[in-house]
Design an enzyme around this catalytic site. Sequence first.
Site, mmCIF file in Angstrom:
data_model
loop_
_atom_site.group_PDB
_atom_site.id
_atom_site.type_symbol
_atom_site.label_atom_id
_atom_site.label_comp_id
_atom_site.label_asym_id
_atom_site.label_seq_id
_atom_site.Cartn_x
_atom_site.Cartn_y
_atom_site.Cartn_z
ATOM 1 N N GLY A 65 1.116 -2.649 -6.515
ATOM 2 C CA GLY A 65 -0.251 -2.156 -6.651
ATOM 3 C C GLY A 65 -0.408 -0.674 -6.372
ATOM 4 C CG HIS A 66 0.043 2.846 -3.520
ATOM 5 N ND1 HIS A 66 0.778 4.007 -3.406
ATOM 6 C CD2 HIS A 66 -1.192 3.148 -3.076
ATOM 7 C CE1 HIS A 66 0.020 4.960 -2.894
ATOM 8 N NE2 HIS A 66 -1.179 4.462 -2.683
ATOM 9 C CG PHE A 67 -0.710 4.382 -7.812
ATOM 10 C CD1 PHE A 67 -1.978 3.968 -7.439
ATOM 11 C CD2 PHE A 67 -0.148 5.462 -7.163
ATOM 12 C CE1 PHE A 67 -2.683 4.659 -6.465
ATOM 13 C CE2 PHE A 67 -0.846 6.144 -6.182
ATOM 14 C CZ PHE A 67 -2.113 5.738 -5.828
ATOM 15 C CB VAL A 122 3.273 6.865 -5.086
ATOM 16 C CG1 VAL A 122 3.112 7.881 -3.970
ATOM 17 C CG2 VAL A 122 3.450 7.561 -6.429
#
Length: 140
Positions: A47-49, A54
């Site tokens: 989810g990041h990203f 990252v």
Amino acid sequence: MLDITEIKKIIPHRYPMLLIDRVEELIPGEKAVAKRNVTINEELFNGHFPGNPVMPGVLIVEALAQTGAVALLSLPEFKGKTAYFGGIKSAKFRKVVRPGDSLRLEVTLEKIRNNVGLGKAIATVDGKKACTAELTFMIG
């Protein structure tokens, strides 16, 4: 050098929040240098990203805090205690940390009084600054 088993004897963090893989240098009450090998297999990168993984800056600061906690909690008077965040000052993020990076985490303790410690922290990748901060620790 401390491996993961020895680190877990000093700080209470466990998966998924144990963010240091090994300690390469330790001077109790003064300094610790740790490593974190960032891998794409970590759940957070879903989810990041998506498509642009990252490592979140807050997790870099947490990894620095765990490194500082090892330096503090290695002192005999703090053995078996927990180091909590007392404050984060002047945190700056200068380089994106991605899967495949080896994060070097260094915390130098500048002052310890009673149950409070102050330290300067720096995270680097390939010798380039990724994050700097001043951290305050509360020992409980």
